[in-house]
Scaffold this motif. Structure first.
Motif, PDB file in Angstrom:
ATOM      1  N   ALA A  49       0.809  -1.225   0.000  1.00 39.22           N
ATOM      2  CA  ALA A  49       0.000   0.000   0.000  1.00 39.22           C
ATOM      3  C   ALA A  49       0.833   1.261   0.000  1.00 39.22           C
ATOM      4  CB  ALA A  49      -0.983   0.006   1.176  1.00 39.22           C
ATOM      5  N   ASN A  50       1.961   1.212  -0.660  1.00 40.34           N
ATOM      6  CA  ASN A  50       2.718   2.455  -0.851  1.00 40.34           C
ATOM      7  C   ASN A  50       1.920   3.411  -1.728  1.00 40.34           C
ATOM      8  OD1 ASN A  50       5.037   1.848   0.652  1.00 40.34           O
ATOM      9  ND2 ASN A  50       5.903   0.650  -1.042  1.00 40.34           N
ATOM     10  N   PRO A  51       2.078   4.737  -1.533  1.00 43.47           N
ATOM     11  CA  PRO A  51       1.319   5.700  -2.344  1.00 43.47           C
ATOM     12  C   PRO A  51       1.488   5.472  -3.841  1.00 43.47           C
ATOM     13  CG  PRO A  51       2.376   6.820  -0.517  1.00 43.47           C
ATOM     14  CD  PRO A  51       2.904   5.415  -0.505  1.00 43.47           C
ATOM     15  N   LYS A  52       0.372   5.557  -4.567  1.00 43.59           N
ATOM     16  CA  LYS A  52       0.291   5.436  -6.027  1.00 43.59           C
ATOM     17  C   LYS A  52       0.654   4.046  -6.545  1.00 43.59           C
ATOM     18  CE  LYS A  52       0.877  10.342  -7.040  1.00 43.59           C
ATOM     19  NZ  LYS A  52       1.069  10.846  -5.688  1.00 43.59           N
ATOM     20  N   SER A  53       0.623   3.042  -5.650  1.00 48.54           N
ATOM     21  CA  SER A  53       0.784   1.661  -6.098  1.00 48.54           C
ATOM     22  C   SER A  53      -0.595   1.006  -6.114  1.00 48.54           C
ATOM     23  CB  SER A  53       1.711   0.886  -5.154  1.00 48.54           C
ATOM     24  OG  SER A  53       1.131   0.786  -3.856  1.00 48.54           O
ATOM     25  N   PHE A  54      -0.752   0.008  -6.985  1.00 48.37           N
ATOM     26  CA  PHE A  54      -2.016  -0.729  -6.979  1.00 48.37           C
ATOM     27  C   PHE A  54      -1.791  -2.152  -7.456  1.00 48.37           C
ATOM     28  CE2 PHE A  54      -2.009   0.928 -11.326  1.00 48.37           C
ATOM     29  CZ  PHE A  54      -2.504  -0.120 -12.078  1.00 48.37           C
ATOM     30  N   LEU A  55      -2.753  -2.988  -7.117  1.00 42.18           N
ATOM     31  CA  LEU A  55      -2.679  -4.400  -7.469  1.00 42.18           C
ATOM     32  C   LEU A  55      -4.063  -4.860  -7.900  1.00 42.18           C
ATOM     33  CD1 LEU A  55      -1.042  -7.077  -7.483  1.00 42.18           C
ATOM     34  CD2 LEU A  55      -1.744  -7.371  -5.089  1.00 42.18           C
ATOM     35  N   ILE A  56      -4.125  -5.555  -9.018  1.00 44.85           N
ATOM     36  CA  ILE A  56      -5.380  -6.111  -9.524  1.00 44.85           C
ATOM     37  C   ILE A  56      -5.515  -7.549  -9.042  1.00 44.85           C
ATOM     38  CG2 ILE A  56      -6.616  -6.825 -11.599  1.00 44.85           C
ATOM     39  CD1 ILE A  56      -5.485  -4.395 -13.019  1.00 44.85           C
ATOM     40  N   LEU A  57      -6.640  -7.822  -8.378  1.00 43.35           N
ATOM     41  CA  LEU A  57      -6.893  -9.159  -7.833  1.00 43.35           C
ATOM     42  C   LEU A  57      -8.070  -9.797  -8.561  1.00 43.35           C
ATOM     43  CD1 LEU A  57      -6.655  -8.297  -4.035  1.00 43.35           C
ATOM     44  CD2 LEU A  57      -4.909  -9.399  -5.436  1.00 43.35           C
ATOM     45  N   ASP A  73     -14.943  -8.807 -12.892  1.00 48.69           N
ATOM     46  CA  ASP A  73     -13.974  -9.851 -13.146  1.00 48.69           C
ATOM     47  C   ASP A  73     -12.710  -9.670 -12.321  1.00 48.69           C
ATOM     48  OD1 ASP A  73     -13.518  -7.531 -14.543  1.00 48.69           O
ATOM     49  OD2 ASP A  73     -12.650  -8.529 -16.290  1.00 48.69           O
ATOM     50  N   PHE A  74     -12.549  -8.522 -11.709  1.00 53.62           N
ATOM     51  CA  PHE A  74     -11.420  -8.313 -10.805  1.00 53.62           C
ATOM     52  C   PHE A  74     -11.757  -7.173  -9.862  1.00 53.62           C
ATOM     53  CE2 PHE A  74     -10.380  -5.656 -14.529  1.00 53.62           C
ATOM     54  CZ  PHE A  74     -10.167  -4.414 -13.937  1.00 53.62           C
ATOM     55  N   THR A  75     -10.988  -7.082  -8.809  1.00 51.44           N
ATOM     56  CA  THR A  75     -11.057  -5.950  -7.889  1.00 51.44           C
ATOM     57  C   THR A  75      -9.663  -5.358  -7.775  1.00 51.44           C
ATOM     58  OG1 THR A  75     -11.849  -5.235  -5.711  1.00 51.44           O
ATOM     59  CG2 THR A  75     -10.611  -7.292  -5.795  1.00 51.44           C
ATOM     60  N   VAL A  76      -9.578  -4.154  -7.246  1.00 54.31           N
ATOM     61  CA  VAL A  76      -8.305  -3.441  -7.196  1.00 54.31           C
ATOM     62  C   VAL A  76      -8.038  -3.009  -5.763  1.00 54.31           C
ATOM     63  CG1 VAL A  76      -6.995  -1.466  -8.063  1.00 54.31           C
ATOM     64  CG2 VAL A  76      -8.710  -2.573  -9.528  1.00 54.31           C
ATOM     65  N   VAL A  77      -6.796  -3.181  -5.325  1.00 55.51           N
ATOM     66  CA  VAL A  77      -6.354  -2.568  -4.069  1.00 55.51           C
ATOM     67  C   VAL A  77      -5.319  -1.508  -4.430  1.00 55.51           C
ATOM     68  CG1 VAL A  77      -6.869  -4.438  -2.478  1.00 55.51           C
ATOM     69  CG2 VAL A  77      -4.724  -4.473  -3.727  1.00 55.51           C
ATOM     70  N   ALA A  78      -5.432  -0.329  -3.807  1.00 52.96           N
ATOM     71  CA  ALA A  78      -4.579   0.796  -4.192  1.00 52.96           C
ATOM     72  C   ALA A  78      -4.052   1.505  -2.959  1.00 52.96           C
ATOM     73  CB  ALA A  78      -5.372   1.782  -5.057  1.00 52.96           C
ATOM     74  N   GLY A  79      -2.807   1.867  -3.016  1.00 49.59           N
ATOM     75  CA  GLY A  79      -2.167   2.581  -1.923  1.00 49.59           C
ATOM     76  C   GLY A  79      -2.168   4.080  -2.142  1.00 49.59           C
ATOM     77  N   VAL A  80      -2.403   4.817  -1.072  1.00 51.49           N
ATOM     78  CA  VAL A  80      -2.360   6.279  -1.101  1.00 51.49           C
ATOM     79  C   VAL A  80      -1.580   6.756   0.122  1.00 51.49           C
ATOM     80  CG1 VAL A  80      -4.533   6.512  -2.359  1.00 51.49           C
ATOM     81  CG2 VAL A  80      -4.538   6.528   0.155  1.00 51.49           C
ATOM     82  N   LYS A  81      -1.279   8.038   0.162  1.00 48.12           N
ATOM     83  CA  LYS A  81      -0.546   8.598   1.296  1.00 48.12           C
ATOM     84  C   LYS A  81      -1.402   8.588   2.564  1.00 48.12           C
ATOM     85  CE  LYS A  81       1.976  12.149   0.429  1.00 48.12           C
ATOM     86  NZ  LYS A  81       2.402  13.539   0.126  1.00 48.12           N
TER      87      LYS A  81
END
Length: 473
Positions: A49-57, A73-81
Protein backbone atom coordinates in the motif's frame (compact mmCIF):
# COMPACT_ATOMS: atom_id res chain seq x y z
CA UNK A 1 -10.01 17.08 -25.94
CA UNK A 2 -11.64 14.29 -23.95
CA UNK A 3 -15.01 15.07 -22.38
CA UNK A 4 -14.06 14.91 -18.71
CA UNK A 5 -17.70 15.10 -17.61
CA UNK A 6 -18.29 11.58 -18.93
CA UNK A 7 -15.60 10.11 -16.66
CA UNK A 8 -17.51 10.59 -13.39
CA UNK A 9 -21.07 9.37 -12.78
CA UNK A 10 -23.48 9.42 -9.88
CA UNK A 11 -23.40 6.09 -8.07
CA UNK A 12 -26.88 4.56 -8.33
CA UNK A 13 -25.79 1.02 -7.53
CA UNK A 14 -24.83 0.11 -11.07
CA UNK A 15 -22.33 -2.75 -11.52
CA UNK A 16 -18.74 -1.64 -11.14
CA UNK A 17 -15.37 -2.92 -10.07
CA UNK A 18 -14.24 -2.04 -6.57
CA UNK A 19 -11.07 -0.11 -5.73
CA UNK A 20 -10.11 -0.67 -2.10
CA UNK A 21 -8.15 2.39 -0.94
CA UNK A 22 -5.46 1.71 1.67
CA UNK A 23 -2.49 3.40 3.23
CA UNK A 24 0.44 1.95 5.16
CA UNK A 25 -1.37 2.55 8.46
CA UNK A 26 -4.49 0.46 7.79
CA UNK A 27 -2.98 -2.02 5.34
CA UNK A 28 -2.16 -4.77 7.87
CA UNK A 29 -5.61 -4.65 9.44
CA UNK A 30 -7.22 -4.97 6.01
CA UNK A 31 -4.92 -7.83 5.03
CA UNK A 32 -5.78 -9.83 8.17
CA UNK A 33 -9.46 -9.83 7.17
CA UNK A 34 -8.80 -11.23 3.69
CA UNK A 35 -9.05 -14.90 2.66
CA UNK A 36 -5.84 -16.85 2.36
CA UNK A 37 -5.89 -16.69 -1.46
CA UNK A 38 -5.89 -12.87 -1.36
CA UNK A 39 -3.16 -12.71 1.29
CA UNK A 40 -0.99 -15.02 -0.80
CA UNK A 41 -1.37 -12.90 -3.92
CA UNK A 42 -0.69 -9.65 -2.06
CA UNK A 43 2.42 -11.13 -0.48
CA UNK A 44 3.63 -12.60 -3.76
CA UNK A 45 3.41 -9.22 -5.47
CA UNK A 46 5.02 -7.47 -2.47
CA UNK A 47 2.17 -5.01 -2.31
CA UNK A 48 2.29 -2.96 0.92
CA UNK A 49 0.00 0.00 0.00
CA UNK A 50 2.72 2.45 -0.85
CA UNK A 51 1.32 5.70 -2.34
CA UNK A 52 0.29 5.44 -6.03
CA UNK A 53 0.78 1.66 -6.10
CA UNK A 54 -2.02 -0.73 -6.98
CA UNK A 55 -2.68 -4.40 -7.47
CA UNK A 56 -5.38 -6.11 -9.52
CA UNK A 57 -6.89 -9.16 -7.83
CA UNK A 58 -9.02 -11.66 -9.77
CA UNK A 59 -12.54 -12.61 -8.64
CA UNK A 60 -13.61 -16.14 -9.46
CA UNK A 61 -17.35 -16.67 -9.89
CA UNK A 62 -18.06 -13.54 -7.91
CA UNK A 63 -16.38 -14.83 -4.74
CA UNK A 64 -14.96 -11.99 -2.73
CA UNK A 65 -17.60 -9.52 -3.87
CA UNK A 66 -19.93 -8.66 -0.99
CA UNK A 67 -22.91 -7.55 -3.05
CA UNK A 68 -24.12 -7.54 -6.62
CA UNK A 69 -23.07 -3.94 -7.25
CA UNK A 70 -19.46 -4.91 -6.60
CA UNK A 71 -19.43 -7.86 -8.99
CA UNK A 72 -16.74 -7.79 -11.66
CA UNK A 73 -13.97 -9.85 -13.15
CA UNK A 74 -11.42 -8.31 -10.81
CA UNK A 75 -11.06 -5.95 -7.89
CA UNK A 76 -8.30 -3.44 -7.20
CA UNK A 77 -6.35 -2.57 -4.07
CA UNK A 78 -4.58 0.80 -4.19
CA UNK A 79 -2.17 2.58 -1.92
CA UNK A 80 -2.36 6.28 -1.10
CA UNK A 81 -0.55 8.60 1.30
CA UNK A 82 -3.59 9.01 3.55
CA UNK A 83 -6.83 7.12 2.93
CA UNK A 84 -8.79 9.57 5.12
CA UNK A 85 -7.91 12.56 2.92
CA UNK A 86 -6.82 11.94 -0.65
CA UNK A 87 -4.29 14.39 -2.06
CA UNK A 88 -4.98 16.05 -5.46
CA UNK A 89 -2.70 13.57 -7.27
CA UNK A 90 -3.67 10.40 -5.33
CA UNK A 91 -5.55 8.60 -8.13
CA UNK A 92 -3.34 9.41 -11.11
CA UNK A 93 -2.06 5.88 -11.65
CA UNK A 94 -5.54 4.42 -11.31
CA UNK A 95 -7.13 6.92 -13.68
CA UNK A 96 -4.36 6.42 -16.20
CA UNK A 97 -3.55 2.71 -16.01
CA UNK A 98 -6.63 0.68 -15.12
CA UNK A 99 -8.55 -1.15 -17.86
CA UNK A 100 -11.62 0.45 -19.37
CA UNK A 101 -14.72 0.20 -17.24
CA UNK A 102 -16.61 1.56 -14.24
CA UNK A 103 -15.16 1.72 -10.74
CA UNK A 104 -16.14 2.82 -7.24
CA UNK A 105 -13.84 3.62 -4.35
CA UNK A 106 -14.07 1.83 -1.05
CA UNK A 107 -12.38 3.08 2.10
CA UNK A 108 -11.95 6.70 0.99
CA UNK A 109 -13.86 9.78 -0.03
CA UNK A 110 -12.90 10.77 -3.57
CA UNK A 111 -13.62 14.50 -3.09
CA UNK A 112 -10.08 15.89 -3.24
CA UNK A 113 -8.86 13.18 -5.62
CA UNK A 114 -11.36 13.63 -8.47
CA UNK A 115 -8.99 15.82 -10.48
CA UNK A 116 -6.35 13.10 -10.36
CA UNK A 117 -8.80 10.55 -11.76
CA UNK A 118 -9.59 12.79 -14.72
CA UNK A 119 -6.35 14.38 -15.86
CA UNK A 120 -4.34 11.19 -16.62
CA UNK A 121 -7.01 10.21 -19.14
CA UNK A 122 -6.10 13.23 -21.28
CA UNK A 123 -3.30 13.03 -23.81
CA UNK A 124 -1.91 15.27 -26.54
CA UNK A 125 -3.06 13.43 -29.68
CA UNK A 126 -3.11 16.12 -32.35
CA UNK A 127 -0.23 14.74 -34.39
CA UNK A 128 0.14 11.11 -33.31
CA UNK A 129 -2.38 8.43 -32.44
CA UNK A 130 -1.27 6.73 -29.21
CA UNK A 131 -0.54 3.01 -29.23
CA UNK A 132 -2.65 0.67 -27.11
CA UNK A 133 -5.05 3.45 -26.20
CA UNK A 134 -7.30 2.63 -23.26
CA UNK A 135 -11.01 3.23 -23.24
CA UNK A 136 -12.51 5.53 -20.59
CA UNK A 137 -12.27 4.72 -16.88
CA UNK A 138 -15.44 5.96 -15.18
CA UNK A 139 -15.60 6.65 -11.44
CA UNK A 140 -18.90 6.31 -9.58
CA UNK A 141 -19.39 8.79 -6.73
CA UNK A 142 -22.07 9.62 -4.16
CA UNK A 143 -21.42 12.44 -1.69
CA UNK A 144 -18.66 13.79 -3.91
CA UNK A 145 -21.02 14.53 -6.82
CA UNK A 146 -21.15 18.21 -5.80
CA UNK A 147 -17.39 18.43 -6.43
CA UNK A 148 -17.48 17.09 -9.96
CA UNK A 149 -17.91 20.45 -11.72
CA UNK A 150 -14.85 21.85 -9.93
CA UNK A 151 -12.74 18.80 -10.76
CA UNK A 152 -13.79 18.98 -14.42
CA UNK A 153 -13.03 22.72 -14.48
CA UNK A 154 -9.50 22.12 -13.18
CA UNK A 155 -8.89 19.22 -15.54
CA UNK A 156 -10.10 21.14 -18.60
CA UNK A 157 -7.94 24.15 -17.74
CA UNK A 158 -4.87 21.98 -17.12
CA UNK A 159 -5.42 20.10 -20.38
CA UNK A 160 -5.81 23.41 -22.25
CA UNK A 161 -2.45 24.65 -20.99
CA UNK A 162 -0.76 21.38 -21.87
CA UNK A 163 -2.23 21.27 -25.36
CA UNK A 164 -1.41 24.90 -26.14
CA UNK A 165 2.19 24.57 -24.96
CA UNK A 166 2.71 21.25 -26.76
CA UNK A 167 1.46 22.64 -30.08
CA UNK A 168 4.33 23.71 -32.40
CA UNK A 169 4.71 27.39 -33.22
CA UNK A 170 3.58 26.81 -36.82
CA UNK A 171 0.13 25.99 -35.43
CA UNK A 172 0.18 28.29 -32.38
CA UNK A 173 1.12 31.76 -33.63
CA UNK A 174 -0.29 35.08 -32.40
CA UNK A 175 -3.35 34.59 -34.61
CA UNK A 176 -4.11 31.22 -32.97
CA UNK A 177 -3.88 32.73 -29.51
CA UNK A 178 -6.38 35.32 -30.69
CA UNK A 179 -8.67 32.58 -32.04
CA UNK A 180 -8.66 30.77 -28.69
CA UNK A 181 -9.50 33.93 -26.75
CA UNK A 182 -12.17 34.86 -29.32
CA UNK A 183 -13.91 31.51 -28.82
CA UNK A 184 -13.88 32.02 -25.06
CA UNK A 185 -15.30 35.52 -25.52
CA UNK A 186 -18.10 34.20 -27.73
CA UNK A 187 -18.92 31.40 -25.30
CA UNK A 188 -19.12 33.64 -22.26
CA UNK A 189 -20.51 36.80 -23.85
CA UNK A 190 -17.31 38.73 -23.11
CA UNK A 191 -15.94 41.79 -24.87
CA UNK A 192 -12.92 41.24 -27.10
CA UNK A 193 -10.51 43.90 -28.34
CA UNK A 194 -7.42 43.20 -30.42
CA UNK A 195 -4.79 45.78 -31.35
CA UNK A 196 -2.67 44.44 -34.23
CA UNK A 197 0.32 45.23 -36.39
CA UNK A 198 1.66 48.75 -36.83
CA UNK A 199 -1.28 50.15 -34.83
CA UNK A 200 0.63 48.93 -31.77
CA UNK A 201 3.52 51.34 -32.34
CA UNK A 202 1.77 54.37 -30.90
CA UNK A 203 -0.04 52.77 -27.96
CA UNK A 204 2.08 49.69 -27.14
CA UNK A 205 5.55 50.47 -28.53
CA UNK A 206 7.40 47.67 -26.72
CA UNK A 207 5.01 44.99 -28.01
CA UNK A 208 5.46 46.46 -31.48
CA UNK A 209 9.23 46.63 -31.10
CA UNK A 210 9.56 42.96 -30.22
CA UNK A 211 7.07 41.68 -32.80
CA UNK A 212 7.84 43.86 -35.81
CA UNK A 213 10.40 41.47 -37.32
CA UNK A 214 7.59 38.94 -37.86
CA UNK A 215 5.07 41.55 -38.97
CA UNK A 216 4.30 40.04 -42.38
CA UNK A 217 3.85 36.41 -41.37
CA UNK A 218 2.90 36.61 -37.69
CA UNK A 219 1.78 40.13 -36.89
CA UNK A 220 2.08 41.06 -33.20
CA UNK A 221 -1.04 41.96 -31.27
CA UNK A 222 -2.42 42.76 -27.84
CA UNK A 223 -5.45 40.58 -27.11
CA UNK A 224 -7.85 41.89 -24.47
CA UNK A 225 -10.93 40.22 -23.04
CA UNK A 226 -13.27 41.85 -20.54
CA UNK A 227 -15.99 39.93 -18.71
CA UNK A 228 -18.25 40.40 -15.71
CA UNK A 229 -20.40 43.09 -14.19
CA UNK A 230 -18.78 46.53 -14.35
CA UNK A 231 -19.40 47.15 -10.64
CA UNK A 232 -17.77 43.86 -9.57
CA UNK A 233 -14.22 43.86 -8.16
CA UNK A 234 -11.75 44.35 -11.01
CA UNK A 235 -8.92 41.88 -11.52
CA UNK A 236 -6.34 41.73 -14.30
CA UNK A 237 -4.71 38.54 -15.61
CA UNK A 238 -1.73 38.98 -17.94
CA UNK A 239 0.15 36.30 -19.88
CA UNK A 240 3.35 36.41 -21.92
CA UNK A 241 2.50 35.23 -25.43
CA UNK A 242 5.82 34.82 -27.27
CA UNK A 243 4.74 32.09 -29.66
CA UNK A 244 8.31 31.39 -30.72
CA UNK A 245 11.51 32.90 -29.40
CA UNK A 246 14.54 32.79 -31.66
CA UNK A 247 16.25 35.28 -29.36
CA UNK A 248 16.07 37.91 -32.08
CA UNK A 249 19.44 39.32 -33.14
CA UNK A 250 20.82 38.11 -29.79
CA UNK A 251 20.06 34.71 -31.24
CA UNK A 252 19.77 31.55 -29.22
CA UNK A 253 21.73 28.41 -30.02
CA UNK A 254 19.92 25.52 -31.73
CA UNK A 255 19.66 23.77 -28.36
CA UNK A 256 18.34 26.96 -26.78
CA UNK A 257 15.61 27.25 -29.43
CA UNK A 258 14.50 23.63 -29.17
CA UNK A 259 11.72 24.25 -26.61
CA UNK A 260 10.88 27.81 -27.57
CA UNK A 261 7.44 26.85 -28.82
CA UNK A 262 6.62 26.88 -25.09
CA UNK A 263 7.47 30.57 -24.66
CA UNK A 264 3.75 31.33 -24.85
CA UNK A 265 3.21 29.21 -21.74
CA UNK A 266 2.40 32.31 -19.69
CA UNK A 267 -0.38 33.20 -22.12
CA UNK A 268 -1.69 29.63 -21.91
CA UNK A 269 -1.88 29.90 -18.11
CA UNK A 270 -3.58 33.31 -18.25
CA UNK A 271 -6.15 32.13 -20.80
CA UNK A 272 -6.85 28.93 -18.84
CA UNK A 273 -7.29 30.92 -15.61
CA UNK A 274 -9.67 33.32 -17.37
CA UNK A 275 -11.63 30.30 -18.64
CA UNK A 276 -12.00 28.96 -15.09
CA UNK A 277 -13.10 32.36 -13.77
CA UNK A 278 -15.80 32.74 -16.40
CA UNK A 279 -17.05 29.16 -16.27
CA UNK A 280 -17.37 29.31 -12.49
CA UNK A 281 -19.12 32.67 -12.68
CA UNK A 282 -16.70 34.20 -10.19
CA UNK A 283 -18.14 37.58 -9.11
CA UNK A 284 -15.36 39.73 -10.57
CA UNK A 285 -14.83 42.07 -13.50
CA UNK A 286 -12.10 40.29 -15.43
CA UNK A 287 -9.54 41.95 -17.68
CA UNK A 288 -7.42 39.39 -19.58
CA UNK A 289 -4.42 40.76 -21.47
CA UNK A 290 -2.24 38.66 -23.78
CA UNK A 291 0.56 40.41 -25.67
CA UNK A 292 1.21 37.96 -28.53
CA UNK A 293 4.33 38.13 -30.69
CA UNK A 294 6.95 36.05 -32.41
CA UNK A 295 10.51 37.11 -31.61
CA UNK A 296 12.04 36.73 -35.03
CA UNK A 297 14.82 38.13 -37.24
CA UNK A 298 14.69 40.30 -40.35
CA UNK A 299 15.84 43.75 -41.41
CA UNK A 300 13.29 45.36 -39.07
CA UNK A 301 14.38 43.39 -36.02
CA UNK A 302 15.04 45.09 -32.72
CA UNK A 303 18.79 45.62 -32.19
CA UNK A 304 20.94 45.55 -29.06
CA UNK A 305 21.53 49.19 -28.16
CA UNK A 306 18.19 50.41 -29.51
CA UNK A 307 16.01 52.57 -27.29
CA UNK A 308 12.32 51.74 -26.99
CA UNK A 309 9.65 54.05 -25.69
CA UNK A 310 7.12 52.28 -23.45
CA UNK A 311 3.44 52.88 -22.91
CA UNK A 312 4.27 54.05 -19.38
CA UNK A 313 6.64 56.70 -20.79
CA UNK A 314 9.86 55.09 -19.56
CA UNK A 315 12.59 54.66 -22.15
CA UNK A 316 14.26 51.26 -22.30
CA UNK A 317 17.70 50.50 -23.66
CA UNK A 318 17.88 47.05 -25.23
CA UNK A 319 20.82 45.22 -23.73
CA UNK A 320 19.70 41.87 -25.15
CA UNK A 321 16.93 41.15 -27.65
CA UNK A 322 16.47 37.73 -26.05
CA UNK A 323 15.00 39.46 -22.98
CA UNK A 324 11.87 40.25 -24.94
CA UNK A 325 9.15 38.79 -22.72
CA UNK A 326 9.58 41.47 -20.08
CA UNK A 327 9.20 44.15 -22.75
CA UNK A 328 5.83 43.00 -24.03
CA UNK A 329 4.65 42.38 -20.46
CA UNK A 330 5.70 45.90 -19.51
CA UNK A 331 3.23 47.48 -21.92
CA UNK A 332 0.45 45.02 -20.97
CA UNK A 333 1.00 45.56 -17.24
CA UNK A 334 0.88 49.32 -17.76
CA UNK A 335 -2.52 49.04 -19.42
CA UNK A 336 -3.74 46.65 -16.72
CA UNK A 337 -2.76 49.18 -14.04
CA UNK A 338 -4.55 52.02 -15.81
CA UNK A 339 -7.87 50.23 -15.13
CA UNK A 340 -7.17 50.41 -11.36
CA UNK A 341 -7.88 46.73 -10.58
CA UNK A 342 -7.91 45.23 -7.09
CA UNK A 343 -5.06 42.95 -8.10
CA UNK A 344 -2.89 41.91 -11.05
CA UNK A 345 -1.54 38.43 -11.73
CA UNK A 346 0.87 37.72 -14.57
CA UNK A 347 2.31 34.47 -15.86
CA UNK A 348 5.48 34.21 -17.93
CA UNK A 349 8.09 31.70 -18.99
CA UNK A 350 10.49 34.52 -18.26
CA UNK A 351 13.95 33.43 -17.11
CA UNK A 352 16.26 30.46 -17.13
CA UNK A 353 17.58 31.82 -13.85
CA UNK A 354 14.34 30.82 -12.10
CA UNK A 355 14.84 27.27 -13.32
CA UNK A 356 18.45 27.22 -12.13
CA UNK A 357 17.27 28.37 -8.71
CA UNK A 358 14.13 26.27 -8.31
CA UNK A 359 14.15 23.58 -10.99
CA UNK A 360 11.28 22.76 -13.36
CA UNK A 361 8.54 21.98 -10.83
CA UNK A 362 8.49 25.17 -8.73
CA UNK A 363 7.28 28.44 -10.24
CA UNK A 364 9.03 31.45 -8.78
CA UNK A 365 6.45 33.75 -7.18
CA UNK A 366 7.20 37.45 -6.86
CA UNK A 367 4.64 39.57 -5.05
CA UNK A 368 4.51 43.14 -3.76
CA UNK A 369 1.82 42.33 -1.17
CA UNK A 370 2.51 39.97 1.74
CA UNK A 371 -1.12 39.03 2.34
CA UNK A 372 -1.62 38.11 -1.31
CA UNK A 373 1.63 36.17 -1.36
CA UNK A 374 0.67 34.16 1.73
CA UNK A 375 -2.73 33.40 0.23
CA UNK A 376 -1.19 32.13 -2.98
CA UNK A 377 1.37 30.00 -1.14
CA UNK A 378 -1.33 28.45 1.06
CA UNK A 379 -3.49 27.71 -1.98
CA UNK A 380 -0.51 26.08 -3.65
CA UNK A 381 -0.07 23.79 -0.64
CA UNK A 382 -3.76 22.88 -0.56
CA UNK A 383 -3.86 22.05 -4.28
CA UNK A 384 -0.45 20.33 -4.35
CA UNK A 385 0.52 22.96 -6.93
CA UNK A 386 3.48 24.39 -5.04
CA UNK A 387 5.05 27.83 -5.42
CA UNK A 388 8.18 29.39 -3.98
CA UNK A 389 8.29 33.07 -3.10
CA UNK A 390 11.33 34.98 -4.30
CA UNK A 391 12.31 38.50 -3.18
CA UNK A 392 11.64 41.73 -5.04
CA UNK A 393 15.01 42.90 -3.71
CA UNK A 394 15.07 46.60 -4.51
CA UNK A 395 18.81 46.92 -3.82
CA UNK A 396 19.38 45.19 -7.15
CA UNK A 397 17.59 47.98 -9.04
CA UNK A 398 20.91 49.62 -9.80
CA UNK A 399 21.82 46.67 -12.01
CA UNK A 400 19.13 47.74 -14.52
CA UNK A 401 20.56 51.25 -14.94
CA UNK A 402 21.30 52.63 -18.39
CA UNK A 403 23.53 55.64 -19.10
CA UNK A 404 21.28 56.83 -21.96
CA UNK A 405 17.75 55.63 -21.04
CA UNK A 406 15.52 55.31 -17.99
CA UNK A 407 16.34 51.61 -17.68
CA UNK A 408 17.96 48.68 -19.44
CA UNK A 409 15.95 45.56 -20.17
CA UNK A 410 18.71 43.33 -18.74
CA UNK A 411 20.99 43.56 -15.75
CA UNK A 412 24.74 43.83 -15.79
CA UNK A 413 26.41 40.57 -14.84
CA UNK A 414 24.87 37.13 -14.41
CA UNK A 415 23.61 37.20 -10.84
CA UNK A 416 19.96 37.12 -9.69
CA UNK A 417 18.51 36.99 -13.19
CA UNK A 418 14.93 36.15 -12.19
CA UNK A 419 14.94 38.87 -9.50
CA UNK A 420 16.15 41.61 -11.83
CA UNK A 421 13.62 40.52 -14.46
CA UNK A 422 10.85 40.83 -11.86
CA UNK A 423 12.21 44.23 -10.81
CA UNK A 424 11.98 45.35 -14.43
CA UNK A 425 8.30 44.33 -14.54
CA UNK A 426 7.69 46.08 -11.22
CA UNK A 427 8.50 49.41 -12.89
CA UNK A 428 5.28 49.06 -14.93
CA UNK A 429 2.91 48.14 -12.07
CA UNK A 430 1.34 50.84 -9.86
CA UNK A 431 2.86 50.49 -6.39
CA UNK A 432 -0.53 50.56 -4.65
CA UNK A 433 -2.00 47.59 -6.60
CA UNK A 434 -1.30 44.08 -5.24
CA UNK A 435 0.60 42.24 -7.95
CA UNK A 436 1.83 38.66 -8.30
CA UNK A 437 4.27 37.53 -10.98
CA UNK A 438 4.73 33.84 -11.77
CA UNK A 439 8.01 32.96 -13.49
CA UNK A 440 6.90 29.47 -14.53
CA UNK A 441 8.53 26.81 -16.69
CA UNK A 442 5.27 25.50 -18.25
CA UNK A 443 7.08 22.28 -19.10
CA UNK A 444 7.71 18.91 -17.53
CA UNK A 445 11.06 17.42 -18.63
CA UNK A 446 10.29 13.92 -17.25
CA UNK A 447 7.04 12.00 -16.87
CA UNK A 448 5.22 11.23 -13.64
CA UNK A 449 1.85 9.47 -13.23
CA UNK A 450 -0.79 11.76 -14.72
CA UNK A 451 1.90 14.27 -15.67
CA UNK A 452 3.47 13.34 -19.01
CA UNK A 453 6.60 14.90 -20.38
CA UNK A 454 5.74 18.13 -22.19
CA UNK A 455 3.63 21.19 -21.57
CA UNK A 456 2.45 21.62 -18.01
CA UNK A 457 0.28 23.92 -15.92
CA UNK A 458 2.38 25.10 -12.96
CA UNK A 459 0.81 27.65 -10.63
CA UNK A 460 -2.56 27.57 -12.40
CA UNK A 461 -4.58 25.65 -9.81
CA UNK A 462 -2.88 27.55 -6.97
CA UNK A 463 -3.87 30.93 -8.41
CA UNK A 464 -7.41 29.72 -9.18
CA UNK A 465 -7.86 28.39 -5.65
CA UNK A 466 -6.68 31.72 -4.25
CA UNK A 467 -9.07 33.76 -6.39
CA UNK A 468 -11.97 31.43 -5.66
CA UNK A 469 -11.40 31.72 -1.91
CA UNK A 470 -10.96 35.49 -2.08
CA UNK A 471 -14.08 36.24 -4.10
CA UNK A 472 -16.59 33.63 -2.91
CA UNK A 473 -16.53 34.24 0.84
Amino acid sequence: MIDFKTLIEADKGQPARTIQILDVHNFEDWLKDQPESVRSLVTAYKFVANPKSFLILPIVNGKGAKDKAEQGDFTVVAGVKNHKSLDPWALTKLGGKLPEGKYRLKGANAKSGLFSWLIPQHGFERYKEPKNKQGPRVLLVKDEISQVDEAVRQAEATALVRDMVNTPAADMGPDKLEDIVEKLADKHDADLKVTRGDTLEKHFPMIHGVGKAAMREHAPRLIELKWGKPDAPKIAIVGKGVTFDSGGLSMKSPAGMLLMKKDMGGAAHAIALAKMIMEAGLPVHLHLLVPAVENSVDGHALRPGDILQSRKGLTVEIGNTDAEGRLILGDALTLAGEEDPELIIDFATLTGAARVALGPDLPALFCNDDEMAEGLLESGEEEDDPLWRMPLWSRYDYRLKSPIADTNNVATGSFAGCITAALFLKKFVPSDIPWAHFDTYAWRPASKPGRPKGGEALGLRASWSYLKARYTK
